[in-house]
Design an enzyme around this catalytic site. Structure first.
Site, PDB file in Angstrom:
ATOM      1  N   CYS A 192       0.812  -1.138   0.017  1.00 60.69           N
ATOM      2  CA  CYS A 192       0.016  -0.221  -0.014  1.00 60.69           C
ATOM      3  C   CYS A 192       1.052   1.203   0.104  1.00 60.69           C
ATOM      4  O   CYS A 192       2.207   1.161   0.195  1.00 60.69           O
ATOM      5  CB  CYS A 192      -0.883   0.082   1.095  1.00 60.69           C
ATOM      6  SG  CYS A 192      -2.303   1.229   0.903  1.00 60.69           S
TER       7      CYS A 192
ATOM      8  N   SER B 124      -6.162  -3.864  14.516  1.00 58.11           N
ATOM      9  CA  SER B 124      -5.672  -3.288  15.762  1.00 58.11           C
ATOM     10  C   SER B 124      -6.680  -2.794  16.769  1.00 58.11           C
ATOM     11  O   SER B 124      -6.633  -3.040  17.786  1.00 58.11           O
ATOM     12  CB  SER B 124      -4.908  -2.232  15.284  1.00 58.11           C
ATOM     13  OG  SER B 124      -5.730  -1.013  14.338  1.00 58.11           O
TER      14      SER B 124
ATOM     15  N   CYS C 256      -4.504   5.699   0.310  1.00 58.39           N
ATOM     16  CA  CYS C 256      -3.887   4.526  -0.050  1.00 58.39           C
ATOM     17  C   CYS C 256      -3.671   4.511  -1.881  1.00 58.39           C
ATOM     18  O   CYS C 256      -3.025   3.534  -2.410  1.00 58.39           O
ATOM     19  CB  CYS C 256      -4.820   3.347   0.037  1.00 58.39           C
ATOM     20  SG  CYS C 256      -5.313   3.048   1.800  1.00 58.39           S
TER      21      CYS C 256
ATOM     22  N   LYS D 194     -12.415  -5.515   2.262  1.00 64.87           N
ATOM     23  CA  LYS D 194     -11.789  -4.844   3.407  1.00 64.87           C
ATOM     24  C   LYS D 194     -12.648  -3.396   3.666  1.00 64.87           C
ATOM     25  O   LYS D 194     -12.927  -2.529   2.529  1.00 64.87           O
ATOM     26  CB  LYS D 194     -10.412  -3.963   2.945  1.00 64.87           C
ATOM     27  CG  LYS D 194      -9.686  -3.343   3.807  1.00 64.87           C
ATOM     28  CD  LYS D 194      -8.209  -2.596   3.633  1.00 64.87           C
ATOM     29  CE  LYS D 194      -7.748  -1.885   4.472  1.00 64.87           C
ATOM     30  NZ  LYS D 194      -6.381  -1.337   4.256  1.00 64.87           N
TER      31      LYS D 194
ATOM     32  N   LYS E  81     -11.765  -8.324   6.193  1.00 65.26           N
ATOM     33  CA  LYS E  81     -11.024  -7.356   7.288  1.00 65.26           C
ATOM     34  C   LYS E  81     -11.967  -6.219   7.509  1.00 65.26           C
ATOM     35  O   LYS E  81     -12.616  -5.424   6.393  1.00 65.26           O
ATOM     36  CB  LYS E  81      -9.655  -6.780   6.677  1.00 65.26           C
ATOM     37  CG  LYS E  81      -9.104  -5.989   7.724  1.00 65.26           C
ATOM     38  CD  LYS E  81      -7.989  -5.510   6.847  1.00 65.26           C
ATOM     39  CE  LYS E  81      -7.198  -4.006   7.613  1.00 65.26           C
ATOM     40  NZ  LYS E  81      -6.152  -3.581   6.804  1.00 65.26           N
TER      41      LYS E  81
ATOM     42  N   CYS F 119      -0.204   4.200   1.971  1.00 68.88           N
ATOM     43  CA  CYS F 119      -0.750   5.226   2.772  1.00 68.88           C
ATOM     44  C   CYS F 119       0.359   5.710   3.779  1.00 68.88           C
ATOM     45  O   CYS F 119       0.345   6.883   4.308  1.00 68.88           O
ATOM     46  CB  CYS F 119      -2.175   4.805   3.458  1.00 68.88           C
ATOM     47  SG  CYS F 119      -1.934   3.171   4.255  1.00 68.88           S
TER      48      CYS F 119
HETATM   49  C1  PBG Z   1      -3.039   0.144   4.841  1.00 68.75           C
HETATM   50  C2  PBG Z   1      -3.790  -1.077   6.001  1.00 68.75           C
HETATM   51  C3  PBG Z   1      -4.313  -0.568   7.069  1.00 68.75           C
HETATM   52  C4  PBG Z   1      -4.559  -1.733   7.982  1.00 68.75           C
HETATM   53  C5  PBG Z   1      -3.639  -2.694   7.421  1.00 68.75           C
HETATM   54  N1  PBG Z   1      -3.198  -2.252   6.082  1.00 68.75           N
HETATM   55  C6  PBG Z   1      -4.954   0.727   7.614  1.00 68.75           C
HETATM   56  C7  PBG Z   1      -6.054   1.313   6.831  1.00 68.75           C
HETATM   57  O1  PBG Z   1      -6.684   0.859   5.809  1.00 68.75           O
HETATM   58  O2  PBG Z   1      -6.280   2.416   7.215  1.00 68.75           O
HETATM   59  C8  PBG Z   1      -5.267  -1.830   9.194  1.00 68.75           C
HETATM   60  C9  PBG Z   1      -4.648  -2.958  10.143  1.00 68.75           C
HETATM   61  C10 PBG Z   1      -5.153  -2.779  11.514  1.00 68.75           C
HETATM   62  O3  PBG Z   1      -5.842  -1.915  11.787  1.00 68.75           O
HETATM   63  O4  PBG Z   1      -4.805  -3.544  12.288  1.00 68.75           O
HETATM   64  N2  PBG Z   1      -3.814   0.289   3.858  1.00 68.75           N
END
Ligand code: PBG
Length: 338
Positions: free
Chosen positions: A123, A283, A133, A203, A256, A125
């Site tokens: 990614c 997370s 992203c 996602k 996810k 970001c």
């Molecule tokens: C990046 C990405 C994210 C996560 C994994 N890859 C954050 C987002 O999309 O803002 C989140 C993982 C987590 O919260 O544990 N694109």
């Protein structure tokens, strides 16, 4: 009084009877541990928003020791993210030969060979000055959108640089349309037909990612991610996303977050039983369980096991989780709260 004819309780009477009847089993070999790499740091730095996790310098003995410890506990798969201060519009550090993820993968390969399975998050970001992203573009009417196809060109470069460094699986998480096809083609053209893709297929635009964005300084500086991540109100669209990714060549698909999306996990598993399915226990889910434990609202170990078991029971083959080491340690000790 009429006696019950059927007595489900017989199979609940002893721990061994319960174990015999159990369906969802946890195994560290099915878990992936996320690891954060920090560019330009000397020592591991604790991540405030993710208690128990650190940013590791890419070429450090601490990183190697951490991965070795996981391997000893039976956790053999790792998903690498990185933190950098070198940010620009397209996230060039994401495909730099000396990028933090590339450096860490090379170092781990040198020290540990091919024993760990290394997944690299793909990614931009955490590498862009705007935190999105994808690459932003201003429309003639003044609106700024995230340009899908320009982003795919950047993703293709990142995939090849991660494969060159020695990744086993590339894990695109940006939710651009056609990202799996673009990456597959780039990998194949560069001779990496053996490198796999774990696609973040379904996602969702979720507030559960908050602590992660703190760890990587990757929150969008303007707007939000709702023009590319999925709407939490939609379930069946996940099937279309997964179907597209499989057609485009994904080896593993993903849902996810996990805990608030167990229905989606189940739906995807039932519709594509042959496709290895990962679920990302993100997370915010991890931190929720930590805080409940710390505040005495629940026994931490039991709560964690119940959460992980629920994700598995819903149909996930693979769980990406910050709990992986703690869970593996408890499983090794024979801990069984059920
Ligand atoms: C990046 C990405 C994210 C996560 C994994 N890859 C954050 C987002 O999309 O803002 C989140 C993982 C987590 O919260 O544990 N694109």
């Amino acid at each position: 009084m009429r006696r019950p004819r059927y007595r489900p309780r017989r199979l609940r009477l002893t721990p061994q009877a319960r174990r015999l009847a159990s369906e969802a089993i946890l195994d560290p070999g099915h878990m992936i541990l996320p690891i954060f790499i920090g560019e330009g740091i000397k020592r591991p730095e604790p991540i405030e928003s993710l208690p128990g996790h650190y940013r590791y310098p890419p070429r450090s003995t601490e990183l190697v020791d951490y991965v070795s410890k996981a391997l000893d506990l039976g956790v053999r798969s790792f998903l690498l993210f990185s933190y950098t201060k070198r940010k620009d519009r397209i996230g060039s550090v994401a495909f730099a030969r000396d990028g933090p993820v590339q450096t860490a993968v090379r170092h781990l390969r040198r020290e540990l060979g091919w024993e760990p399975a290394l997944f690299t998050d793909l990614c931009i970001c955490s590498y862009t000055d705007h935190g999105h992203c994808g690459v932003p573009r201003e429309l003639p009417d003044g609106r700024v959108i995230i340009d899908n196809d320009e982003t795919l060109e950047v993703y293709a470069k990142i995939a090849v640089s991660q494969a060159e460094a020695g990744a086993d699986f590339i894990a695109p998480s940006g939710m651009m349309d056609g990202q799996v096809a673009a990456i597959r083609e780039a990998l194949d053209e560069a001779g990496f037909t053996h490198v796999g893709i774990m696609a973040y297929s379904a996602k969702y635009a979720s507030v559960f990612y908050g602590p992660f964005r703190g760890a990587l300084d990757s929150a969008p500086r303007f707007g939000d991610r709702r023009s590319y991540q999925m709407d939490p109100r939609r379930a069946s669209e996940a099937l279309r996303e997964v179907e597209l990714d499989l057609e485009e060549g994904a080896d593993i698909v993903m849902v996810k977050p996990a805990l608030a999306y167990l229905d989606v996990i189940r739906l995807v598993k039932q519709s594509f039983p042959w496709a290895p399915l990962a679920a990302y226990n993100v997370s915010g889910e991890y931190v929720m369980v930590k805080l409940a434990g710390e505040n005495g609202l629940a026994d931490y170990s039991t709560l964690m096991m119940e959460v992980l078991t629920a994700i598995r029971r819903a149909g996930a083959d693979i769980i990406i989780t910050y709990h992986a080491l703690e869970a593996a340690r408890l499983l090794r000790e024979g801990f069984d709260p059920f």
